[in-house]
Design a protein around this motif. Structure first.
Motif, short mmCIF file in Angstrom:
data_model
loop_
_atom_site.label_atom_id
_atom_site.label_comp_id
_atom_site.label_asym_id
_atom_site.label_seq_id
_atom_site.Cartn_x
_atom_site.Cartn_y
_atom_site.Cartn_z
N ASN A 1 0.81 -1.22 0.00
CA ASN A 1 0.00 0.00 0.00
C ASN A 1 0.84 1.27 0.00
OD1 ASN A 1 -2.86 -1.07 0.32
ND2 ASN A 1 -1.73 -2.18 1.90
N LYS A 2 2.11 1.13 -0.36
CA LYS A 2 3.03 2.26 -0.31
C LYS A 2 2.56 3.42 -1.19
CE LYS A 2 7.16 1.71 -2.17
NZ LYS A 2 8.62 1.48 -2.35
N GLY A 3 2.04 3.13 -2.35
CA GLY A 3 1.58 4.20 -3.25
C GLY A 3 0.45 5.01 -2.66
N PRO B 1 8.00 12.01 -0.64
CA PRO B 1 9.10 11.08 -0.36
C PRO B 1 8.71 9.64 -0.63
CG PRO B 1 8.12 11.86 1.67
CD PRO B 1 7.46 12.61 0.57
N ASP B 2 9.69 8.86 -1.07
CA ASP B 2 9.51 7.43 -1.23
C ASP B 2 9.50 6.82 0.17
OD1 ASP B 2 9.35 4.89 -2.40
OD2 ASP B 2 11.54 4.67 -2.33
N LEU B 3 8.48 6.05 0.49
CA LEU B 3 8.36 5.48 1.83
C LEU B 3 8.97 4.08 1.85
CD1 LEU B 3 4.66 6.50 2.57
CD2 LEU B 3 6.75 7.68 3.26
N ARG B 4 9.84 3.86 2.81
CA ARG B 4 10.44 2.54 3.01
C ARG B 4 10.14 2.12 4.43
NH1 ARG B 4 16.12 3.78 -0.07
NH2 ARG B 4 15.12 4.23 -2.06
N PHE B 5 9.57 0.95 4.58
CA PHE B 5 9.11 0.49 5.88
C PHE B 5 10.09 -0.51 6.47
CE2 PHE B 5 5.39 1.88 3.54
CZ PHE B 5 4.83 2.76 4.44
N ARG B 6 10.40 -0.31 7.74
CA ARG B 6 11.30 -1.20 8.49
C ARG B 6 10.67 -1.52 9.84
NH1 ARG B 6 13.00 -1.02 4.09
NH2 ARG B 6 15.00 -0.24 3.34
#
Length: 144
Positions: free
Chosen positions: A82-84, A100-105
């Motif tokens: 669901n990042k978009g 911003p491009d979301l990166r999940f950790r």
């Protein structure tokens, strides 16, 4: 005139911290309200612990954890799917030049706190903490 030096070795700028906090709040609100239409995200409460932004604010690393434990890897996969949609919501709510491009950790802060508490509860560590330091000034040295 701008300075031509890298910021390696320094902490984040005030702008990075401010934008990261705004992204964190926005994502927290969206996930609490259930605005993302994904059944995997609807089943779990998500804690957004921190957002770290790159120097140019084009990449935001979002540290998340399922509230009360659970399938953290599944949560990361659901958020990545669901990042978009999440990126669109962030872009709509913030006035940035670029979304911003979301990166999940996975946020491991709570695990590290538990480990630290466990270490401090160890009887050897407790004994070392209770012993007075030889280097510390005594009351006589302080004029008391």
């Amino acid at each position: 005139m701008s300075k031509n030096h890298s910021s390696s070795g320094r902490g984040p700028t005030q702008r990075q911290l401010r934008v990261g906090e705004l992204i964190r709040r926005t994502l927290s609100d969206v996930l609490v309200r259930g605005d993302v239409h994904d059944p995997d995200l609807a089943r779990v409460s998500v804690t957004v612990g921190e957002v770290r932004c790159s120097n140019d604010l084009k990449v935001a690393t979002v540290y998340v954890a399922p509230l009360g434990g659970g399938d953290a890897e599944g949560l990361i996969k659901a958020l990545a799917r669901n990042k978009g949609e999440l990126r669109h919501v962030v872009a709509k709510n913030l006035t940035l030049k670029f979304a911003p491009d979301l990166r999940f950790r996975i946020d491991e802060t709570f695990d590290r706190m538990d480990e630290t508490r466990r270490l401090f509860a160890n009887e050897t560590v407790q004994r070392d903490i209770a012993q007075p330091d030889d280097d510390s000034p005594s009351d006589d040295d302080l004029g008391a």
